[in-house]
Design a protein around this motif. Structure first.
Motif, PDB file in Angstrom:
ATOM      1  N   ARG A 176       0.836  -1.215   0.000  1.00  0.00           N
ATOM      2  CA  ARG A 176       0.000   0.000   0.000  1.00  0.00           C
ATOM      3  C   ARG A 176       0.863   1.255   0.000  1.00  0.00           C
ATOM      4  N   ARG A 177       1.963   1.196   0.772  1.00  0.00           N
ATOM      5  CA  ARG A 177       2.855   2.350   0.820  1.00  0.00           C
ATOM      6  C   ARG A 177       3.500   2.573  -0.557  1.00  0.00           C
ATOM      7  N   ALA A 178       3.962   1.471  -1.200  1.00  0.00           N
ATOM      8  CA  ALA A 178       4.547   1.586  -2.547  1.00  0.00           C
ATOM      9  C   ALA A 178       3.504   2.092  -3.540  1.00  0.00           C
ATOM     10  N   TYR A 179       2.240   1.673  -3.353  1.00  0.00           N
ATOM     11  CA  TYR A 179       1.127   2.088  -4.218  1.00  0.00           C
ATOM     12  C   TYR A 179       0.906   3.598  -4.135  1.00  0.00           C
ATOM     13  N   THR A 180       1.120   4.172  -2.937  1.00  0.00           N
ATOM     14  CA  THR A 180       0.943   5.624  -2.784  1.00  0.00           C
ATOM     15  C   THR A 180       2.122   6.400  -3.384  1.00  0.00           C
ATOM     16  N   TYR A 181       3.321   5.779  -3.396  1.00  0.00           N
ATOM     17  CA  TYR A 181       4.498   6.464  -3.946  1.00  0.00           C
ATOM     18  C   TYR A 181       4.459   6.530  -5.470  1.00  0.00           C
ATOM     19  N   PHE A 182       3.988   5.437  -6.117  1.00  0.00           N
ATOM     20  CA  PHE A 182       4.059   5.332  -7.579  1.00  0.00           C
ATOM     21  C   PHE A 182       2.660   5.216  -8.172  1.00  0.00           C
ATOM     22  N   MET A 183       2.365   6.093  -9.130  1.00  0.00           N
ATOM     23  CA  MET A 183       1.043   6.086  -9.774  1.00  0.00           C
ATOM     24  C   MET A 183       0.997   5.061 -10.901  1.00  0.00           C
ATOM     25  N   ASP A 184      -0.186   4.493 -11.109  1.00  0.00           N
ATOM     26  CA  ASP A 184      -0.409   3.703 -12.321  1.00  0.00           C
ATOM     27  C   ASP A 184      -1.012   4.625 -13.374  1.00  0.00           C
ATOM     28  N   GLU A 185      -1.215   4.086 -14.566  1.00  0.00           N
ATOM     29  CA  GLU A 185      -1.648   4.923 -15.693  1.00  0.00           C
ATOM     30  C   GLU A 185      -3.002   5.592 -15.435  1.00  0.00           C
ATOM     31  N   LYS A 186      -3.960   4.869 -14.833  1.00  0.00           N
ATOM     32  CA  LYS A 186      -5.308   5.423 -14.626  1.00  0.00           C
ATOM     33  C   LYS A 186      -5.279   6.574 -13.630  1.00  0.00           C
ATOM     34  N   ARG A 187      -4.526   6.386 -12.525  1.00  0.00           N
ATOM     35  CA  ARG A 187      -4.446   7.459 -11.524  1.00  0.00           C
ATOM     36  C   ARG A 187      -3.685   8.662 -12.069  1.00  0.00           C
ATOM     37  N   SER A 188      -2.698   8.395 -12.947  1.00  0.00           N
ATOM     38  CA  SER A 188      -1.942   9.485 -13.557  1.00  0.00           C
ATOM     39  C   SER A 188      -2.847  10.345 -14.440  1.00  0.00           C
ATOM     40  N   VAL A 189      -3.733   9.701 -15.236  1.00  0.00           N
ATOM     41  CA  VAL A 189      -4.678  10.425 -16.088  1.00  0.00           C
ATOM     42  C   VAL A 189      -5.634  11.247 -15.234  1.00  0.00           C
ATOM     43  N   GLN A 190      -6.129  10.638 -14.126  1.00  0.00           N
ATOM     44  CA  GLN A 190      -7.036  11.340 -13.218  1.00  0.00           C
ATOM     45  C   GLN A 190      -6.361  12.572 -12.609  1.00  0.00           C
ATOM     46  N   TRP A 191      -5.081  12.406 -12.237  1.00  0.00           N
ATOM     47  CA  TRP A 191      -4.334  13.512 -11.635  1.00  0.00           C
ATOM     48  C   TRP A 191      -4.142  14.649 -12.640  1.00  0.00           C
ATOM     49  N   LEU A 192      -3.882  14.280 -13.926  1.00  0.00           N
ATOM     50  CA  LEU A 192      -3.730  15.292 -14.970  1.00  0.00           C
ATOM     51  C   LEU A 192      -5.011  16.101 -15.149  1.00  0.00           C
ATOM     52  N   LYS A 193      -6.163  15.423 -15.071  1.00  0.00           N
ATOM     53  CA  LYS A 193      -7.446  16.131 -15.204  1.00  0.00           C
ATOM     54  C   LYS A 193      -7.633  17.117 -14.065  1.00  0.00           C
ATOM     55  N   GLU A 194      -7.222  16.702 -12.876  1.00  0.00           N
ATOM     56  CA  GLU A 194      -7.367  17.584 -11.708  1.00  0.00           C
ATOM     57  C   GLU A 194      -6.431  18.787 -11.784  1.00  0.00           C
ATOM     58  N   GLN A 195      -5.300  18.629 -12.484  1.00  0.00           N
ATOM     59  CA  GLN A 195      -4.291  19.689 -12.552  1.00  0.00           C
ATOM     60  C   GLN A 195      -4.484  20.626 -13.745  1.00  0.00           C
ATOM     61  N   GLN A 196      -5.602  20.497 -14.452  1.00  0.00           N
ATOM     62  CA  GLN A 196      -5.809  21.336 -15.637  1.00  0.00           C
ATOM     63  C   GLN A 196      -5.692  22.808 -15.279  1.00  0.00           C
ATOM     64  N   GLY A 197      -4.928  23.517 -16.086  1.00  0.00           N
ATOM     65  CA  GLY A 197      -4.698  24.936 -15.813  1.00  0.00           C
ATOM     66  C   GLY A 197      -3.393  25.176 -15.089  1.00  0.00           C
ATOM     67  N   SER A 198      -2.873  24.161 -14.383  1.00  0.00           N
ATOM     68  CA  SER A 198      -1.614  24.316 -13.649  1.00  0.00           C
ATOM     69  C   SER A 198      -0.411  23.855 -14.465  1.00  0.00           C
ATOM     70  N   LEU A 199      -0.652  22.899 -15.355  1.00  0.00           N
ATOM     71  CA  LEU A 199       0.442  22.348 -16.155  1.00  0.00           C
ATOM     72  C   LEU A 199       0.476  22.986 -17.539  1.00  0.00           C
ATOM     73  N   VAL A 200       1.640  22.940 -18.170  1.00  0.00           N
ATOM     74  CA  VAL A 200       1.779  23.445 -19.540  1.00  0.00           C
ATOM     75  C   VAL A 200       1.326  22.339 -20.479  1.00  0.00           C
ATOM     76  N   PHE A 201       0.327  22.633 -21.306  1.00  0.00           N
ATOM     77  CA  PHE A 201      -0.238  21.613 -22.189  1.00  0.00           C
ATOM     78  C   PHE A 201       0.260  21.805 -23.613  1.00  0.00           C
ATOM     79  N   GLU A 202       0.037  20.761 -24.425  1.00  0.00           N
ATOM     80  CA  GLU A 202       0.372  20.819 -25.843  1.00  0.00           C
ATOM     81  C   GLU A 202      -0.522  21.860 -26.519  1.00  0.00           C
TER      82      GLU A 202
END
Length: 465
Positions: free
Chosen positions: A425-451
């Motif tokens: 569980r601790r390793a799971y919190t340190y490293f994201m999988d692809e689905k959680r990474s996509v979800q995190w990107l959606k939440e960060q819209q406006g903060s990151l530099v996009f294409e």
């Protein structure tokens, strides 16, 4: 003008490999029984029974020399064992049958044309088994007598060798004395000397001399004193690839070019001469062709020019079995605007035997995790194994397998021998999988530099599909 074609020996292959735990280091073979029926879990492979059986049938034909110039395609989703099955085939073939693995994108990054890169890959996958008769002196050393001149510049000597039937004395020159000294040959050793090359091989120590010393190393090997004649004729067989013969004959430094990696582009005229010479050797019974396997991973990354070349190359007289792998569905053929199944042109697909791989079931995933734990020398508690299996079903198999090593590091930090649920569980919190990474990107819209959004985006999306 007649040309002398030279071939290197099998010693070219004896390069020390650095052992490490890789993504497929647990694969030992295809896991089939004598009737080519796949076992549920064997030699590192789990499930994929139909694909493994199909690979086994092809493998059987390759070993019998009945198939070459054909093509196979492993098609299936990511993480379904396409590369693993290909590596299993390589392990089953053994070292005598050539097996070459390339990734399609390699072809574009080499300092040579795409067709030359593919030609070299093809010729690496075709072996030539060369038979030679050589004279051997084989026997037990009775005595070595070395005489030095007064200045010490020259050495001469005599070597007395015997078998159970006869005994002979040979005069030794400087080079032979050096070879015997290098091999640390003593009276009582059983040796073999190749008369053509002068190579000395120490076969072991004679059983008759086993009581000469009170203490001996664990690696001391005892052999019987040879019988019959001291000089014998033996047939030596070594296998080299056509590419190795090409390089040896195209470079002034000969086989050293193989180690330097300086292969460069090789002229078609030279290849034609080598093909003619190999055909001549075959007719004379000096050599035989060993068609091997060329495995092209991520084959959809090749472009239309490479696919056209493959179509032609598969029809050639000297062509190996070509195995391809692709995880694409309907995709654009690189270099065109057309879409096709697996990203391959229809005319090439028509030549190909297609084998599909399917996603693993939960039980199969659990077995794969257990195999990887053994390979990485990691122990999971039963609860942790269940949790990691369910993680794999929710995320991906590759992500779950990566967590094994991460969980081991976390467990070691708390001085535990076995990886528990909390460590995962601790390793799971340190490293994201692809689905959680996509979800995190959606939440960060406006903060990151996009294409940049526009026409290019649609084109990129089309390439990715």
């Amino acid at each position: 003008m007649a040309m002398n074609i030279t071939a290197g020996t099998s010693e070219l292959r004896d390069v020390t490999k650095m052992e490490r735990i890789g993504a497929h280091s647990h694969i030992r073979g295809l896991g089939l029984d004598d009737r080519l029926e796949p076992r549920a879990n064997s030699q590192g492979l789990v499930g994929q029974a139909k694909a493994r059986k199909a690979a086994g049938m092809i493998l059987k034909m390759v070993q019998e020399g009945k198939i070459a110039g054909r093509a196979m395609l492993f098609a299936g989703p990511p993480s379904t064992g396409k590369t693993a099955i290909a590596l299993g085939m390589a392990q089953s073939l053994g070292s005598d049958v050539p097996f070459t693995i390339i990734t399609a994108s390699e072809v574009f990054s080499l300092s040579m044309s795409k067709t030359e890169a593919l030609t070299q890959a093809f010729r690496r996958s075709i072996g030539v088994r060369i038979k030679e008769e050589t004279e051997l002196i084989e026997g037990q050393v009775v005595e070595i007598q070395i005489d030095r001149s007064l200045t010490g510049a020259t050495k001469t000597g005599k070597l007395t060798i015997k078998t159970t039937d006869m005994e002979t004395v040979y005069d030794l020159g400087m080079k032979m004395i050096e070879a015997l000294t290098k091999e640390k040959v003593l009276a009582g050793d059983v040796i073999a000397i190749d008369k053509t090359s002068g190579k000395v091989t120490k076969l072991g120590r004679s059983f008759a001399q086993s009581r000469d010393y009170d203490a001996m190393g664990a690696d001391t090997k005892f052999v019987q004193c040879p019988e019959g004649e001291i000089q014998k004729r033996k047939e030596v067989v070594h296998t080299v690839s056509l590419h190795e013969i090409d390089v040896i004959n195209s470079r002034t430094q000969g086989f050293l070019a193989l180690f330097a990696g300086d292969t460069g582009e090789i002229k078609p005229e030279l290849r034609n001469q080598i093909n003619a010479k190999v055909a001549e050797w075959r007719e004379e019974g000096k050599a035989e062709i060993v068609p091997g396997i060329l495995f092209i991973d991520e084959v959809h990354m090749l472009d239309i020019e490479c696919f056209s070349f493959l179509n032609r190359a598969l029809e050639g007289e000297l062509a190996p079995l070509v195995i391809m792998a692709s995880n694409r569905g309907m995709a654009r053929i690189r270099g065109t605007k057309f879409r096709s199944p697996h990203g391959l042109p229809v005319d090439l697909l028509d030549r190909v035997l297609i084998v599909s791989t399917k996603p693993y079931t939960e039980d199969e995933v659990q077995q794969i995790i257990q195999i990887r734990c053994q390979e990485e020398d990691t122990q999971l508690t039963p609860d942790a194994l269940t949790v990691l299996t369910s993680m794999s079903m929710q995320t991906t198999l590759r992500y779950a397998l990566n967590l094994i090593a991460c969980g081991k590091v976390v467990a070691r930090k708390r001085k535990a021998e076995m990886v528990d649920v909390e460590d995962l569980r601790r390793a799971y919190t340190y490293f994201m999988d692809e689905k959680r990474s996509v979800q995190w990107l959606k939440e960060q819209q406006g903060s990151l530099v996009f294409e940049e959004v526009g026409g290019k985006e649609d084109e990129l999306m089309d390439i990715g599909q």
